[in-house]
Design an enzyme around this catalytic site. Structure first.
Site, short mmCIF file in Angstrom:
data_model
loop_
_atom_site.label_atom_id
_atom_site.label_comp_id
_atom_site.label_asym_id
_atom_site.label_seq_id
_atom_site.Cartn_x
_atom_site.Cartn_y
_atom_site.Cartn_z
N GLY A 46 -2.44 20.62 -43.65
CA GLY A 46 -1.73 21.57 -42.80
C GLY A 46 -0.31 21.10 -42.56
N GLN A 51 7.77 20.29 -38.57
CA GLN A 51 7.62 19.06 -39.35
C GLN A 51 8.60 18.97 -40.51
OE1 GLN A 51 3.07 19.54 -39.60
NE2 GLN A 51 3.38 17.33 -39.61
N CYS A 89 -1.56 12.74 -38.91
CA CYS A 89 -0.49 13.72 -38.98
C CYS A 89 0.54 13.25 -40.01
CB CYS A 89 0.16 13.85 -37.60
SG CYS A 89 1.51 15.03 -37.56
N LEU A 90 1.01 14.17 -40.85
CA LEU A 90 2.01 13.82 -41.85
C LEU A 90 3.29 13.30 -41.20
CD1 LEU A 90 1.57 16.82 -44.30
CD2 LEU A 90 0.84 14.47 -44.67
N HIS A 131 -4.44 21.62 -34.29
CA HIS A 131 -3.42 20.59 -34.52
C HIS A 131 -2.07 21.24 -34.84
CE1 HIS A 131 -2.17 16.55 -36.33
NE2 HIS A 131 -1.26 17.38 -36.82
N GLU A 132 -2.09 22.24 -35.74
CA GLU A 132 -0.81 22.85 -36.17
C GLU A 132 -0.20 23.70 -35.06
OE1 GLU A 132 0.34 21.54 -38.69
OE2 GLU A 132 -1.53 20.78 -39.53
N HIS A 135 1.66 21.64 -32.77
CA HIS A 135 3.00 21.29 -33.27
C HIS A 135 4.04 22.32 -32.82
CE1 HIS A 135 2.86 17.75 -35.80
NE2 HIS A 135 1.84 18.19 -36.50
NI NI Z 1 0.60 17.06 -37.71
#
Ligand code: NI
Length: 163
Positions: A46, A51, A89-90, A131-132, A135
């Site tokens: 995701g 991000q 998380c990226l 999660h997204e 963000h």
């Molecule tokens: Ni993330």
């Protein structure tokens, strides 16, 4: 399409509330495509627009079964249950935590054609959606983690990808 750079660490864009998308035009669709390519390249399951440094309410998700979702202005309508699982998380490479999330969610969003979609999800898909969407509110999983775990250990063993 182009790969975008993923913003990592505690950059302010990751902590800002993202703005709603008012018009689904060419630049918005291109952005969704770039986000999709960037997510697959990472690889991740995701990615939210903040991000890649863009404070707009756009999310792409694919839990790994070619179930690509491109979501515009997503919001959670309803949540049920609670389940604790590992999450990364990226934007926070190397960090893994145990995060409680609703087991089931109902989400509403616009698809790239501007159609309103209502989606019910559970398990991994429900976790990624939460999660997204966090963000988009400037919330990171470390804010909700009950404890952090050794990323070389449990998470790597399970072969999980980040969000
Ligand atoms: Ni993330």
């Amino acid at each position: 399409m182009a790969l975008r750079q993923i913003i990592t660490g505690l950059h302010p864009v990751l902590r800002r509330r993202a703005q709603p998308v008012k018009k689904i035009n060419g630049p918005v669709l291109n952005l969704l495509q770039d986000m999709t390519e960037t997510m697959y390249h990472a690889p991740g399951v995701g990615l939210a627009a903040p991000q890649i440094g863009i404070s707009r309410r756009l999310v792409v998700i694919d839990p790994g079964e070619e179930q690509l979702l491109q979501l515009i202005n997503p919001c959670i309508l309803e949540k049920k249950g609670e389940i604790i699982d590992l999450e990364g998380c990226l934007s926070l490479p190397g960090l893994t935590g145990e995060v409680p999330r609703a087991e089931w969610v109902a989400v509403e969003y616009l698809d790239p054609r501007g159609k309103k979609v209502r989606l019910q999800a559970e398990g991994l898909m429900a976790r990624i959606l939460q999660h997204e969407i966090d963000h988009l509110e400037g919330v990171l999983f470390i804010d909700k983690a009950l404890r952090m775990v050794d990323p070389e250990g449990e998470r790597a063993k399970e072969g999980k990808k980040s969000e």
